[in-house]
Each structure stands twice: as structure tokens, then as C-alpha cells.
Motif scaffolding. Structure first.
Motif, mmCIF file in Angstrom:
data_model
loop_
_atom_site.group_PDB
_atom_site.id
_atom_site.type_symbol
_atom_site.label_atom_id
_atom_site.label_comp_id
_atom_site.label_asym_id
_atom_site.label_seq_id
_atom_site.Cartn_x
_atom_site.Cartn_y
_atom_site.Cartn_z
ATOM 1 N N ARG A 92 19.532 -9.317 -37.440
ATOM 2 C CA ARG A 92 20.664 -9.242 -36.503
ATOM 3 C C ARG A 92 20.304 -10.002 -35.232
ATOM 4 O O ARG A 92 19.233 -9.768 -34.655
ATOM 5 C CB ARG A 92 20.997 -7.790 -36.173
ATOM 6 C CG ARG A 92 21.549 -6.999 -37.340
ATOM 7 C CD ARG A 92 22.141 -5.670 -36.868
ATOM 8 N NE ARG A 92 21.124 -4.837 -36.218
ATOM 9 C CZ ARG A 92 20.344 -3.976 -36.877
ATOM 10 N NH1 ARG A 92 20.447 -3.851 -38.190
ATOM 11 N NH2 ARG A 92 19.464 -3.250 -36.222
ATOM 12 N N PRO A 93 21.169 -10.912 -34.777
ATOM 13 C CA PRO A 93 20.846 -11.695 -33.578
ATOM 14 C C PRO A 93 20.850 -10.838 -32.319
ATOM 15 O O PRO A 93 21.685 -9.940 -32.164
ATOM 16 C CB PRO A 93 21.948 -12.753 -33.522
ATOM 17 C CG PRO A 93 23.073 -12.182 -34.315
ATOM 18 C CD PRO A 93 22.465 -11.303 -35.361
ATOM 19 N N ILE A 94 19.895 -11.129 -31.438
ATOM 20 C CA ILE A 94 19.835 -10.484 -30.127
ATOM 21 C C ILE A 94 20.646 -11.319 -29.153
ATOM 22 O O ILE A 94 20.481 -12.540 -29.075
ATOM 23 C CB ILE A 94 18.378 -10.377 -29.630
ATOM 24 C CG1 ILE A 94 17.613 -9.392 -30.505
ATOM 25 C CG2 ILE A 94 18.321 -9.937 -28.179
ATOM 26 C CD1 ILE A 94 16.151 -9.282 -30.128
ATOM 27 N N GLY A 95 21.504 -10.689 -28.381
ATOM 28 C CA GLY A 95 22.307 -11.404 -27.391
ATOM 29 C C GLY A 95 21.492 -11.792 -26.169
ATOM 30 O O GLY A 95 20.391 -11.288 -25.939
ATOM 31 N N GLY A 111 11.582 -4.393 -30.901
ATOM 32 C CA GLY A 111 11.538 -3.198 -31.725
ATOM 33 C C GLY A 111 10.170 -2.871 -32.286
ATOM 34 O O GLY A 111 10.005 -1.876 -32.995
ATOM 35 N N ARG A 112 9.154 -3.704 -31.977
ATOM 36 C CA ARG A 112 7.788 -3.472 -32.435
ATOM 37 C C ARG A 112 6.839 -3.841 -31.308
ATOM 38 O O ARG A 112 6.612 -5.035 -31.059
ATOM 39 C CB ARG A 112 7.463 -4.330 -33.658
ATOM 40 C CG ARG A 112 7.905 -3.735 -34.984
ATOM 41 C CD ARG A 112 7.344 -4.566 -36.126
ATOM 42 N NE ARG A 112 7.645 -3.975 -37.417
ATOM 43 C CZ ARG A 112 6.839 -3.130 -38.047
ATOM 44 N NH1 ARG A 112 5.696 -2.774 -37.482
ATOM 45 N NH2 ARG A 112 7.166 -2.662 -39.237
ATOM 46 N N PRO A 113 6.234 -2.882 -30.647
ATOM 47 C CA PRO A 113 5.286 -3.211 -29.576
ATOM 48 C C PRO A 113 4.146 -4.105 -30.043
ATOM 49 O O PRO A 113 3.662 -4.959 -29.294
ATOM 50 C CB PRO A 113 4.767 -1.836 -29.141
ATOM 51 C CG PRO A 113 5.849 -0.878 -29.532
ATOM 52 C CD PRO A 113 6.439 -1.427 -30.789
ATOM 53 N N PHE A 145 18.169 -21.646 -29.154
ATOM 54 C CA PHE A 145 17.190 -20.578 -29.260
ATOM 55 C C PHE A 145 17.891 -19.308 -29.701
ATOM 56 O O PHE A 145 18.902 -18.925 -29.138
ATOM 57 C CB PHE A 145 16.499 -20.355 -27.907
ATOM 58 C CG PHE A 145 15.345 -19.396 -27.980
ATOM 59 C CD1 PHE A 145 14.105 -19.839 -28.407
ATOM 60 C CD2 PHE A 145 15.501 -18.075 -27.630
ATOM 61 C CE1 PHE A 145 13.032 -18.957 -28.475
ATOM 62 C CE2 PHE A 145 14.443 -17.182 -27.701
ATOM 63 C CZ PHE A 145 13.205 -17.629 -28.121
ATOM 64 N N GLU A 146 17.374 -18.720 -30.756
ATOM 65 C CA GLU A 146 17.968 -17.489 -31.282
ATOM 66 C C GLU A 146 16.849 -16.543 -31.703
ATOM 67 O O GLU A 146 15.826 -16.973 -32.224
ATOM 68 C CB GLU A 146 18.857 -17.793 -32.489
ATOM 69 C CG GLU A 146 19.549 -16.566 -33.062
ATOM 70 C CD GLU A 146 20.390 -16.889 -34.284
ATOM 71 O OE1 GLU A 146 21.619 -16.651 -34.231
ATOM 72 O OE2 GLU A 146 19.832 -17.379 -35.287
ATOM 73 N N VAL A 147 17.061 -15.264 -31.455
ATOM 74 C CA VAL A 147 16.124 -14.230 -31.883
ATOM 75 C C VAL A 147 16.877 -13.254 -32.767
ATOM 76 O O VAL A 147 17.972 -12.802 -32.424
ATOM 77 C CB VAL A 147 15.523 -13.480 -30.676
ATOM 78 C CG1 VAL A 147 14.531 -12.417 -31.157
ATOM 79 C CG2 VAL A 147 14.839 -14.442 -29.723
#
Length: 240
Positions: A8-11, A69-71, A1-3
Motif C-alpha cells: 500500500r502506498p504511503i502518502g 511499520g518495522r523499527p 519517489f514512492e514508498v
């Protein structure tokens, strides 16, 4: 699973990030769109009660929106949450859309096997997207339905493509499809059987018998009469 946000990947380190990411995972697993808050509460806060559970969801949703980063990427209307496709791309969505297109390619096949030309590139895209079972080797219970649905559809489409390769006399390609399918579902006796027959058609009975032994090792000694009959003919052919 990656976001990824802006590529840019979120840790995943830290509790404040893990919980919002779990909410995102659950939202995807439970359908992505119009998922009821009650289902999410049952998945993520099964032991919390009433106002405490709803408050936990509200805080976690706020953190997830901030993380993305976007509600507006996660909407909340009428007690239901949705991932908004205008702001989000999810590989599972793309994967299942391709599998649906493969359903169409299957249905549109002509008697000469002409659908191979459209199905094979679609399958290549599917296999490039599919990175393994959703949420890895030890998923939470609420992930099982999505995992099983995607895997089942992929195995079925690999088998269908293999049959089309067979009808076109493309036995090496059929072998590749059956091997990929068995890597996903090593309990499907029918796939082992078709792989054995494909190796037979290639004039490689010894390799077909290796597949038979793999099948026995995985499923036990009680195989179908059809599988045993194929193995018996292969032994005769290998000995001659």
C-alpha cells in the motif's frame, strides 16, 4: 519517489510524514548502508547545530520507523544508519544489480555477438525498473551523485547493447537503444553519431540528417570533424 508498506502506498501529505520520507530519500541517495549520521545531518539539517541537529535526527528516525511499520527496517549502530535488506526492497538496489549483471554479459560476449541473447532481456528488466531520474526534476544536491551514477551506467549499457545489435546486423534494435540513451543524455555527441550511422545502414539518410540537426541544436555549431564528415556523406547520399 514512492514508498509502499504491505503493497500500500504511503502518502506524502503533512509535515510529519514529509520529514521522515526525506530521511529515507537521503539514506538511499547516500548509499543505503552504513551512512554516517554526520552526512545525514549535513544533508537535512545543514544549519542546525550540535544537540539540536542530533535530536532532530533522532525524532525523524523514530517517525520513519513508525511509518514503515518495522523499527528494525532502519538500523542504527555506531553513529551509522542502514536500510536492512531483510525488511526492505529498493528499486535502485535491483536496478544497479541488473546493471552489474549487464557488465558481465558485456564481458562474456562471443565473436558472433551471442551475448545479445542474455543482455537484451536484462536491459528490458532495467528499463522496466527505471522510472526516471531519482527524485524527479528538481532534486536536492545530495541526490545528484546517485542520479548521475545510475544514469551514466544506464547510458553506457544502452550504448554497449546497441553496438552488439550493430554487430549482429540488427539496426532497428540499435536505433531503439541509441534513442533511449539520448533520452537520458542528450549531450553525448558520440551517441548522435552512432544513431546517424545506424539510420544510414537502414537506407534512411534523411532520418540520419534529422538526427544531425538535433545534435547541432543541442550542442551548437561546433561539432567534431567526424560528425560533420558523416553528415556531408549523408547529404550526398540523400541527394542522389
Amino acid at each position: 519517489f514512492e514508498v509502499r508498506v504491505d503493497d500500500r502506498p504511503i502518502g506524502f501529505s503533512g509535515k510529519t510524514q514529509r520529514r521522515p520520507l526525506e530521511l529515507l530519500q537521503a539514506l538511499i541517495a547516500l548509499g543505503s548502508r552504513e551512512v554516517s549520521e554526520e552526512r545525514l545531518l549535513d544533508a537535512l539539517w545543514p544549519e542546525a547545530e550540535g544537540d539540536a541537529a542530533h535530536r532532530a535526527l533522532e525524532i525523524t528516525l523514530h517517525r520513519l520507523r513508525r511509518l514503515l511499520g518495522r523499527p528494525e527496517a532502519v538500523s542504527r549502530r555506531g553513529g551509522r544508519l542502514s536500510l536492512e535488506a531483510r525488511y526492505c526492497w529498493v528499486d535502485v538496489w535491483a536496478l544497479e544489480a541488473l546493471l552489474t549483471r549487464l557488465d558481465g554479459a558485456d564481458g562474456g560476449e562471443g565473436p558472433d555477438g551471442s551475448a545479445i541473447d542474455s543482455a537484451a532481456p536484462l536491459m528490458a528488466q532495467v528499463l522496466a525498473l527505471y522510472q526516471g531520474p531519482f527524485l524527479g526534476a528538481d532534486p536536492p544536491p545530495w541526490a545528484s551523485r546517485l542520479r548521475e551514477r545510475v544514469q551514466s551506467r544506464l547510458v553506457r549499457q544502452l550504448g554497449a547493447l546497441a553496438r552488439r545489435w550493430e554487430r549482429g546486423g540488427r539496426w532497428e534494435e540499435a536505433v531503439g537503444c541509441y534513442e533511449r540513451a539520448l533520452a537520458l543524455d542528450d549531450s553525448a555527441e558520440g551517441l548522435y553519431r552512432r544513431l546517424m550511422l545506424a539510420y544510414r545502414e537502414l537506407g534512411r539518410p534523411a532520418e540520419a540528417l534529422v538526427v544531425y540537426e538535433r545534435c547541432r541544436a543541442q550542442l551548437g555549431a561546433m561539432l567534431s570533424h567526424e560528425t560533420e564528415a558523416i553528415a556531408a556523406r549523408l547529404r550526398t547520399r540523400a541527394a542522389s
